[in-house]
Design a protein around this motif. Structure first.
Motif, short mmCIF file in Angstrom:
data_model
loop_
_atom_site.label_atom_id
_atom_site.label_comp_id
_atom_site.label_asym_id
_atom_site.label_seq_id
_atom_site.Cartn_x
_atom_site.Cartn_y
_atom_site.Cartn_z
N PRO A 105 -7.05 9.02 6.47
CA PRO A 105 -6.11 9.40 7.53
C PRO A 105 -5.84 8.26 8.51
O PRO A 105 -4.70 8.10 8.98
CB PRO A 105 -6.81 10.58 8.23
CG PRO A 105 -7.70 11.16 7.18
CD PRO A 105 -8.16 9.98 6.38
N LEU A 106 -6.86 7.45 8.80
CA LEU A 106 -6.67 6.31 9.71
C LEU A 106 -5.71 5.29 9.11
O LEU A 106 -4.84 4.76 9.80
CB LEU A 106 -8.02 5.65 10.01
CG LEU A 106 -8.79 6.14 11.24
CD1 LEU A 106 -10.08 5.35 11.39
CD2 LEU A 106 -7.95 6.03 12.49
N LEU A 107 -5.88 4.99 7.83
CA LEU A 107 -5.01 4.02 7.17
C LEU A 107 -3.57 4.53 7.14
O LEU A 107 -2.62 3.77 7.40
CB LEU A 107 -5.50 3.72 5.76
CG LEU A 107 -6.78 2.88 5.65
CD1 LEU A 107 -7.30 2.89 4.22
CD2 LEU A 107 -6.53 1.46 6.11
N GLN A 108 -3.39 5.81 6.84
CA GLN A 108 -2.05 6.38 6.84
C GLN A 108 -1.45 6.36 8.24
O GLN A 108 -0.27 6.05 8.42
CB GLN A 108 -2.10 7.81 6.31
CG GLN A 108 -2.45 7.91 4.83
CD GLN A 108 -2.55 9.35 4.35
OE1 GLN A 108 -3.10 10.21 5.04
NE2 GLN A 108 -2.03 9.62 3.17
N TYR A 109 -2.26 6.69 9.21
CA TYR A 109 -1.83 6.67 10.61
C TYR A 109 -1.39 5.28 11.03
O TYR A 109 -0.38 5.10 11.71
CB TYR A 109 -2.99 7.17 11.47
CG TYR A 109 -2.78 7.10 12.96
CD1 TYR A 109 -1.77 7.83 13.59
CD2 TYR A 109 -3.62 6.33 13.75
CE1 TYR A 109 -1.61 7.78 14.97
CE2 TYR A 109 -3.46 6.26 15.12
CZ TYR A 109 -2.46 7.00 15.73
OH TYR A 109 -2.30 6.94 17.09
N CYS A 110 -2.15 4.28 10.57
CA CYS A 110 -1.85 2.90 10.96
C CYS A 110 -0.60 2.38 10.28
O CYS A 110 0.26 1.76 10.92
CB CYS A 110 -3.04 2.01 10.60
SG CYS A 110 -2.85 0.28 11.04
N PHE A 126 0.82 -1.21 0.00
CA PHE A 126 0.00 0.00 0.00
C PHE A 126 0.86 1.27 0.00
O PHE A 126 0.51 2.28 0.60
CB PHE A 126 -0.93 -0.01 1.22
CG PHE A 126 -1.86 -1.19 1.27
CD1 PHE A 126 -2.78 -1.41 0.26
CD2 PHE A 126 -1.81 -2.10 2.32
CE1 PHE A 126 -3.64 -2.49 0.29
CE2 PHE A 126 -2.65 -3.19 2.37
CZ PHE A 126 -3.58 -3.39 1.33
N SER A 127 1.98 1.20 -0.70
CA SER A 127 2.93 2.31 -0.68
C SER A 127 2.33 3.62 -1.22
O SER A 127 2.71 4.71 -0.78
CB SER A 127 4.18 1.96 -1.50
OG SER A 127 3.83 1.66 -2.85
N ASN A 128 1.38 3.52 -2.14
CA ASN A 128 0.78 4.73 -2.69
C ASN A 128 -0.24 5.36 -1.75
O ASN A 128 -0.84 6.38 -2.08
CB ASN A 128 0.12 4.43 -4.04
CG ASN A 128 1.14 4.16 -5.12
OD1 ASN A 128 2.20 4.78 -5.15
ND2 ASN A 128 0.85 3.22 -6.00
N LEU A 129 -0.42 4.75 -0.57
CA LEU A 129 -1.26 5.36 0.46
C LEU A 129 -0.46 6.27 1.38
O LEU A 129 -1.02 6.92 2.26
CB LEU A 129 -1.92 4.27 1.32
CG LEU A 129 -3.36 3.87 0.99
CD1 LEU A 129 -3.79 2.69 1.85
CD2 LEU A 129 -4.31 5.03 1.17
#
Length: 385
Positions: A371-376, A65-68
Motif C-alpha cells: 500500500p505504501l508503494l502504491q500510495y507513493c 513499476f506499472s504492475n504495482l
C-alpha cells in the motif's frame, strides 16, 4: 579476548561518509542553476550526494513499476480477507510451466508464502541438482579444514545482527553455517566482472612476491551482512537450497548495495534517487529536516543499504523482495524510502530536533509495504507541493 574486539571492517556509517564525500571535479553546483534539481540528472544544493548521475523521472518509475498500480491484484494489499484462490492457481501453473520470465512476471504482483520458494527458485534460475549438493559439501568440508580471519567477522556480525533479532535468532546456527561456506566459494569471484570493484589480495606467507585473493570469495562482510540471508530461512530449511538462493540474490542484486559505481542500481544512484524524489515532491519536508540538522538520507541510508532487511516485518520484507526479483531491479528501494517519509510527513513536520526525527522514523516494522508503494507512485504525494 580477540572475539570481543573484532569489529566490522565496513560499517553503514563509514560507507555513508564515503558516498557523501564524493564530488565531480568537472562540475560545481550553483544556487541559481535550476538544472541541479532536475529529476533526471544533476545534483542538488540540498542533497548530500554531490555527483551527477542519470536518474529515472517519476513518470519513468511509474512505467517501470506499472504492475504495482491499483488496477492489478497485489499480494500484501488486496488479500486482507484471505488468499486469492485464482492467484494461487496461477502460481501453481507458473511453477508447472517452468519458464523464468513468467515467474518474474508473477512476482511483480507478489507471491504467497506457500508458493514463494518454488517461484523464487524458478525466477532466479537456482541450481538444485546433485552437483549443487556436492559443491556445497566441498565448501562445508573446507570450513572444517581451515579457519579464516574473516570467519570471525561473520560470526561477530551474526551475533550482533541476525542472532540478536527477535525474528531471526532461532536461525543463528544455520546462518553461520551458510556464511562460512559463502566465504570460501571462489565461484563468487566471477561477479566482479560486472562491477567496478576488485577483490582484495594478500601476500602468501612464504612468497612475498605472490598475492592471492583473500578471502577466497573476494568479499569482506560489512555490518548487517547476515541480515540479507536470515529472512530467507523462513522459506527454506535445506541449507543447500538456501545457500544457492542467497548466492544468486547476492551476485544479482545485493553486491551493488556496498560497492561504489555509477550503475543505476548502485548504492550511490539509489541514494541520489531517494534525495531527488523527496526534494522534488516533498520540498517542505526535505528543507525542514535539512535545516534542523537531520538530513533525510542519514535516516534512509540504512534502509537502502540493507534492502530494508532487519527493519521491516519479515512477511512485508519478503513481499518487497518479491518485487525486486520480479522487476529485476533495486530501484524500488528509494521509492519505498520516500513513501515512508511521506507517510510520516505530518509527524516529521512537527519535530524540532534530530532526536525527535529519529524517534519518528526509528521503527518501520509495522508498515505495510505494498500500500505504501502504491500510495507513493500513484497517489498525489509525488506531485509538487
Amino acid at each position: 579476548i580477540f572475539n570481543s574486539i573484532v569489529k566490522a571492517v565496513v560499517s553503514t556509517q563509514s560507507t555513508g561518509e564515503v558516498l557523501t564525500s564524493l564530488s565531480s571535479p568537472n562540475y560545481t553546483a550553483k544556487i541559481y542553476d535550476y538544472s541541479d534539481v532536475n529529476e533526471r540528472s544533476g545534483t542538488s544544493v540540498w542533497g548530500l550526494i554531490q555527483v551527477r548521475l542519470h536518474l529515472k523521472t517519476t513518470q519513468q518509475l511509474r512505467v517501470l513499476f506499472s504492475n504495482l498500480s491499483t488496477h492489478h491484484f497485489q499480494t500484501g494489499a488486496d488479500d486482507i480477507e484471505g488468499p486469492n484462490p485464482e492467484w494461487q492457481r496461477l502460481g501453481i501453473k507458473t511453477v508447472q510451466l517452468g519458464y523464468t520470465p513468467t515467474a518474474q512476471r508473477y512476482l511483480q504482483q507478489g507471491s504467497y508464502p506457500t508458493q514463494r520458494g518454488d517461484i523464487w527458485l524458478l525466477a532466479l534460475g537456482v541450481d538444485t541438482s546433485p552437483l549443487a549438493y556436492q559443491y556445497f559439501n566441498q565448501l562445508r568440508s573446507s570450513v572444517f579444514k581451515y579457519e579464516l580471519l574473516v570467519d570471525r567477522l561473520f560470526l561477530q556480525d551474526v551475533r550482533l545482527t541476525a542472532g540478536n533479532h527477535e525474528a531471526y535468532f532461532v536461525f543463528e546456527d544455520l546462518v553461520v553455517q551458510i556464511l562460512l561456506c559463502f566465504s570460501r566459494d571462489t565461484q563468487l569471484l566471477s561477479h566482479f566482472k560486472s562491477t567496478s570493484a576488485s577483490p582484495p589480495h594478500a601476500y602468501t606467507r612464504n612468497n612475498m612476491d605472490h598475492t592471492v585473493v583473500y578471502p577466497p570469495n573476494g568479499i569482506i562482510p560489512f555490518h548487517g551482512f547476515s541480515l540479507f540471508l536470515a529472512p530467507m530461512c523462513f522459506i527454506w530449511s535445506d541449507p543447500v537450497v538456501l545457500y544457492n538462493v542467497f548466492k544468486a540474490l547476492y551476485t544479482r542484486f545485493f553486491f551493488r548495495l556496498h560497492s561504489l559505481s555509477s550503475h543505476p542500481q548502485g548504492i550511490l544512484s539509489l541514494c541520489q534517487q531517494f534525495e531527488t524524489l523527496l526534494q522534488t515532491h516533498q520540498p517542505q519536508l526535505f528543507y525542514h529536516l535539512r535545516e534542523m540538522g537531520s538530513h533525510p538520507l542519514k535516516h534512509a541510508f540504512n534502509w537502502i543499504m540493507h534492502a530494508f532487511a532487519g527493519y521491516l516485518e519479515t512477511s512485508q520484507l519478503l513481499l518487497l523482495w518479491d518485487r525486486i526479483i520480479g522487476y529485476n531491479t533495486l530501484e524500488i528501494l528509494p521509492v519505498l524510502a520516500v513513501a515512508v517519509f511521506a507517510f510520516r510527513r505530518n509527524n516529521l513536520m512537527e519535530v524540532s530536533t534530530p532526536s525527535e526525527a529519529e524517534a519518528v522514523l526509528q521503527d518501520v516494522s509495522s508498515l505495510k509495504v505494498i500500500p505504501l508503494l502504491q500510495y507513493c507512485l500513484y497517489a498525489r504525494i509525488l506531485h509538487p507541493v
